[in-house]
Design an enzyme around this catalytic site. Structure first.
Site, short mmCIF file in Angstrom:
data_model
loop_
_atom_site.label_atom_id
_atom_site.label_comp_id
_atom_site.label_asym_id
_atom_site.label_seq_id
_atom_site.Cartn_x
_atom_site.Cartn_y
_atom_site.Cartn_z
N THR A 14 0.80 -1.40 0.02
CA THR A 14 0.03 0.22 0.27
C THR A 14 0.83 1.15 0.15
O THR A 14 2.03 1.23 0.42
CB THR A 14 -0.98 0.07 1.11
OG1 THR A 14 -0.20 0.01 2.41
CG2 THR A 14 -1.84 -1.39 1.26
N GLY A 15 0.30 2.20 -0.46
CA GLY A 15 1.17 3.65 -0.63
C GLY A 15 2.25 3.31 -1.71
O GLY A 15 3.38 3.99 -1.29
N ALA A 16 2.13 2.69 -2.57
CA ALA A 16 2.92 2.25 -3.41
C ALA A 16 3.57 3.01 -4.65
O ALA A 16 4.21 2.81 -5.50
CB ALA A 16 2.38 1.03 -4.28
N SER A 18 4.88 6.26 -4.55
CA SER A 18 6.09 7.21 -4.05
C SER A 18 6.63 6.63 -2.87
O SER A 18 6.29 5.92 -2.19
CB SER A 18 5.54 8.62 -3.72
OG SER A 18 4.47 8.64 -2.49
N GLY A 19 7.82 7.39 -2.62
CA GLY A 19 8.65 7.08 -1.48
C GLY A 19 8.93 5.61 -1.29
O GLY A 19 9.41 5.07 -2.05
N ILE A 20 8.69 5.34 0.08
CA ILE A 20 9.33 4.05 0.59
C ILE A 20 8.49 2.95 -0.16
O ILE A 20 9.09 1.89 -0.76
CB ILE A 20 9.06 3.92 2.20
CG1 ILE A 20 10.22 4.50 2.63
CG2 ILE A 20 9.17 2.15 2.33
CD1 ILE A 20 10.00 4.78 4.17
N GLY A 21 7.05 3.08 -0.49
CA GLY A 21 6.51 2.07 -1.08
C GLY A 21 6.85 2.07 -2.55
O GLY A 21 6.99 0.68 -3.20
N SER A 140 8.11 3.68 12.68
CA SER A 140 8.85 4.72 12.69
C SER A 140 9.86 4.89 13.70
O SER A 140 9.54 4.54 14.84
CB SER A 140 8.26 6.21 12.19
OG SER A 140 9.09 7.19 12.56
N TYR A 153 1.39 12.76 14.32
CA TYR A 153 2.07 11.79 13.48
C TYR A 153 2.92 10.69 14.34
O TYR A 153 2.69 9.50 14.25
CB TYR A 153 2.96 12.31 12.45
CG TYR A 153 3.91 11.34 11.82
CD1 TYR A 153 3.37 10.70 10.68
CD2 TYR A 153 5.08 10.98 12.18
CE1 TYR A 153 3.99 9.68 9.82
CE2 TYR A 153 6.00 10.00 11.43
CZ TYR A 153 5.31 9.60 10.28
OH TYR A 153 5.97 8.69 9.43
#
Length: 328
Positions: A14-16, A18-21, A140, A153
């Site tokens: 998921t969240g694929a 941008s960034g880490i995904g 995190s 957050y």
């Protein structure tokens, strides 16, 4: 517990977009995995799928919605017939003093960051428990300590840690064949700060030390094939967590007097104050624009994931040094 090699797996991320995904999707694709990628933007998903090629399925879904998360699993089963690893990576950020924000924004952040992990985990377990597999949740360094200007957050990442640890214990009690890993990255040079909801009058940035997103992707892909409990990505993450346990008052002082200035660019006005909290953020990019130094690798993380090899290397180096000294 034995997990399949990456090239034999179907991996949900998921969240694929941008960034880490996105970094994880690229690395897993390189290693031959079948991928099911989820994010809120259909347009960004199609661009990523076209870039990756290979066997990739996409699902436009908001992880805060359990019905949409269910569609992710249904797509994986319809396309590839199974799920071997599920990565709950989707997340959003808020930067600013806690009193500056709105409860509406805070609820939305928890809907994505915490309830998204809950929705993904519960759906994943329906398919992982019968045959085995890996559940990987993104925490995190702030799962272990709070950070000024990122209070809500930090709270969401604390909640993810509590949920993940409790879920792992329950699965172990049932002797379920599921590896549950919590990834705890330090600051990572992704578009996170560009996509964060920003209450400040300056553009936010990550406090140092900052690491490359590819290092988190390495840890995630490793955990998909090798059971791990917790993985700290970046020595800074482990250091801050450990320091907070032994000297919390000192960490409070740093938090109050050092961190706020480390999290803003004093010469740059906000570029996108609304960020990607209530709508998709900027997708298609692995890297952010951190103005400072970015560590491309974490030797601490690599050593923690390969302790036998690291120990053998240290022993070899120590032996060589001892031999050299004996001949002096």
């Amino acid at each position: 517990m034995k997990l399949k090699p990456i090239q034999e797996q179907t991996i949900v991320i998921t969240g694929a977009t941008s960034g880490i995904g996105l970094a994880t999707a690229k690395l897993a694709a390189e290693k031959g995995a079948k991928l099911v990628l989820a994010a809120r933007s259909e347009e960004d998903l199609q661009k990523v799928a076209q870039e990756l090629g290979g066997e990739v399925a996409t699902v436009a879904a908001d992880v805060a919605n359990a019905d949409e998360v269910r569609r992710i699993a249904e797509t994986a089963l319809a396309r590839f017939g199974r799920i071997d690893t599920w990565v709950n990576n989707a997340g959003v950020g808020i930067v600013g003093m806690i009193e500056q924000g709105s409860v509406e924004d805070y609820r939305k952040l928890f809907d994505t960051n915490f309830w998204g992990v809950v929705n993904g985990s519960l759906e994943a377990l329906k398919h992982l428990k019968p045959k085995g597999g890996a559940l990987i949740n993104l925490g995190s360094e702030v799962s272990d300590l709070g950070v000024a200007l990122q209070g809500v957050y930090s709270a969401s990442k604390h909640a993810i840690k509590g949920f993940t640890d409790s879920l792992r214990a329950e699965l172990e009690h049932e002797e379920a064949p599921v590896s549950v890993t919590l990834i705890k990255p330090a600051g990572i040079n992704t578009p996170f700060m560009q996509n964060a909801r920003n209450y400040l009058d300056r553009q936010p940035k990550l406090p140092d030390p900052v690491y490359a997103p590819e290092e988190v992707a390495y840890a995630i892909v490793h955990a998909a094939a090798h059971p791990e409990r917790d993985v700290y990505v970046g020595g800074g993450s482990k250091l801050f967590s450990s320091f907070n346990k032994v000297a919390p008052t000192a960490v409070d002082w740093v938090n109050a007097h050092v961190m706020p200035s480390q999290e803003v660019r004093p010469d740059q006005a906000p570029s996108n104050p609304q960020g990607g909290l209530h709508q998709p953020g900027v997708g298609g990019r692995v890297h952010g624009d951190h103005p400072g130094y970015v560590f491309q690798k974490s030797y601490y993380t690599r050593a923690s994931l390969h302790p036998v090899a690291s120990g053998a290397l240290l022993a070899l180096v120590g032996g060589a040094v001892a031999l050299w000294l004996s001949k002096k």
